[in-house]
Design a protein around this motif. Structure first.
Motif, PDB file in Angstrom:
ATOM      1  N   TYR A  17       0.620  -1.252  -0.016  1.00 27.43           N
ATOM      2  CA  TYR A  17      -0.103  -0.138   0.011  1.00 27.43           C
ATOM      3  C   TYR A  17       0.835   1.439   0.048  1.00 27.43           C
ATOM      4  O   TYR A  17       1.804   1.500   1.055  1.00 27.43           O
ATOM      5  CB  TYR A  17      -0.950  -0.162   1.157  1.00 27.43           C
ATOM      6  N   GLU A  81     -13.419   1.987   2.586  1.00 28.50           N
ATOM      7  CA  GLU A  81     -13.430   2.520   3.971  1.00 28.50           C
ATOM      8  C   GLU A  81     -13.134   1.826   4.865  1.00 28.50           C
ATOM      9  O   GLU A  81     -12.110   2.027   5.714  1.00 28.50           O
ATOM     10  CB  GLU A  81     -14.716   3.579   4.026  1.00 28.50           C
ATOM     11  N   LYS A  84      -9.490   0.767   4.723  1.00 29.92           N
ATOM     12  CA  LYS A  84      -8.432   1.908   5.489  1.00 29.92           C
ATOM     13  C   LYS A  84      -8.651   1.750   6.892  1.00 29.92           C
ATOM     14  O   LYS A  84      -7.713   1.738   7.674  1.00 29.92           O
ATOM     15  CB  LYS A  84      -9.119   3.140   4.887  1.00 29.92           C
ATOM     16  N   ARG A  87      -7.057  -1.431   8.235  1.00 34.39           N
ATOM     17  CA  ARG A  87      -5.307  -1.343   8.029  1.00 34.39           C
ATOM     18  C   ARG A  87      -4.861  -0.770   9.363  1.00 34.39           C
ATOM     19  O   ARG A  87      -3.918  -1.119   9.895  1.00 34.39           O
ATOM     20  CB  ARG A  87      -5.044  -0.731   6.795  1.00 34.39           C
TER      21      ARG A  87
END
Length: 251
Positions: A17, A81, A84, A87
């Motif tokens: 990423y 979303e 994210k 993560r």
């Protein structure tokens, strides 16, 4: 809940990423050591485009080990979303856990055949607790372990496990290599002595003063902070070592 499916992917298919906010380079060697010793037991988590959600350190460790394929889990059920948030949450929640030092040291006492410093731990030694009650964040005050008799005095054989070292020495003797190389490897083999620091602490408590002093100089126990540094017992980062030296110069 959807069942997880582990699939193996070529490492060249994986994409880190690009906005990963986590610094992990310092951990790569330890994770690589863990994978090398125990296998790749924790899959890398990917999105549908093979972008890493969780497992950037494992990815770097696998590349360091020159692995071709790695186990992966593809999260096809999460929104962008959610990905994210997951993560960040995966990294943050790991920071919130802490160690029960008494239980940790009990676990160390039972691990005789592994050098846990390879996985990011300091050598298997009794805990040295920093005194955090001092407002000075650079204080070098520590709570020294108290060595008191708690049971019977262990035998010398109970203080160190020589099996791995002796096994390696046997292989060295059988090897068809020059004698000077054998001599060097014999010295290196002593690194595989596995000391049982719980038993050593008990033995120290029973020992007379002369033996206690020699054990201190051998860095088997810690009594004095500065002596511990000189004897190689306490491993300091370069920054902390500089601070200690600065304090001594200004004293």
């Amino acid at each position: 809940m959807k069942e997880l499916q582990i699939i193996y992917k070529n490492i060249s298919e994986l994409n880190p990423y690009e906005n990963n906010p986590r610094f992990n380079d310092e951990a790569v060697k330890y994770v690589a050591n863990s994978i090398k010793e125990f296998g790749f037991k924790n899959p890398i988590i990917l999105d549908n485009n093979n972008v890493i959600i969780c497992g950037h350190t494992r990815y770097k460790a696998a590349k360091k080990l020159k692995m071709n394929t790695v186990p992966c889990i593809v999260c096809s059920d999460l929104t962008p979303e959610q990905i994210k948030a997951f993560r960040l949450a995966d990294n943050k929640t790991a920071e919130l856990a802490d160690w029960d030092m008494d239980l940790l040291n009990q676990e160390f006492a039972d691990i005789l055949d592994f050098d846990m410093s390879l996985f990011g731990f300091m050598d298997n030694i009794p805990d040295v607790n920093l005194d955090l009650t001092n407002d000075d964040k650079y204080s070098t005050n520590i709570q020294i372990p108290q060595y008191e008799i708690t049971g019977e005095c262990p035998t010398l054989e109970a203080l160190v496990d020589e099996d791995k070292c002796n096994s390696l020495l046997g292989k060295i003797e059988q090897a068809n290599i020059p004698e000077e190389i054998k001599a060097f490897l014999r010295k290196a083999a002593t690194r595989h002595y596995a000391f049982n620091y719980k038993n050593i602490a008990e033995y120290y408590a029973h020992a007379p003063a002369e033996i206690q002093e020699l054990m201190e100089e051998s860095a088997l126990v810690i009594i004095d902070y500065n002596n511990a540094i000189r004897n190689g017992y306490v491993q300091l980062s370069e920054d902390l070592k500089s601070l200690v030296e600065s304090e001594e110069e200004n004293a």
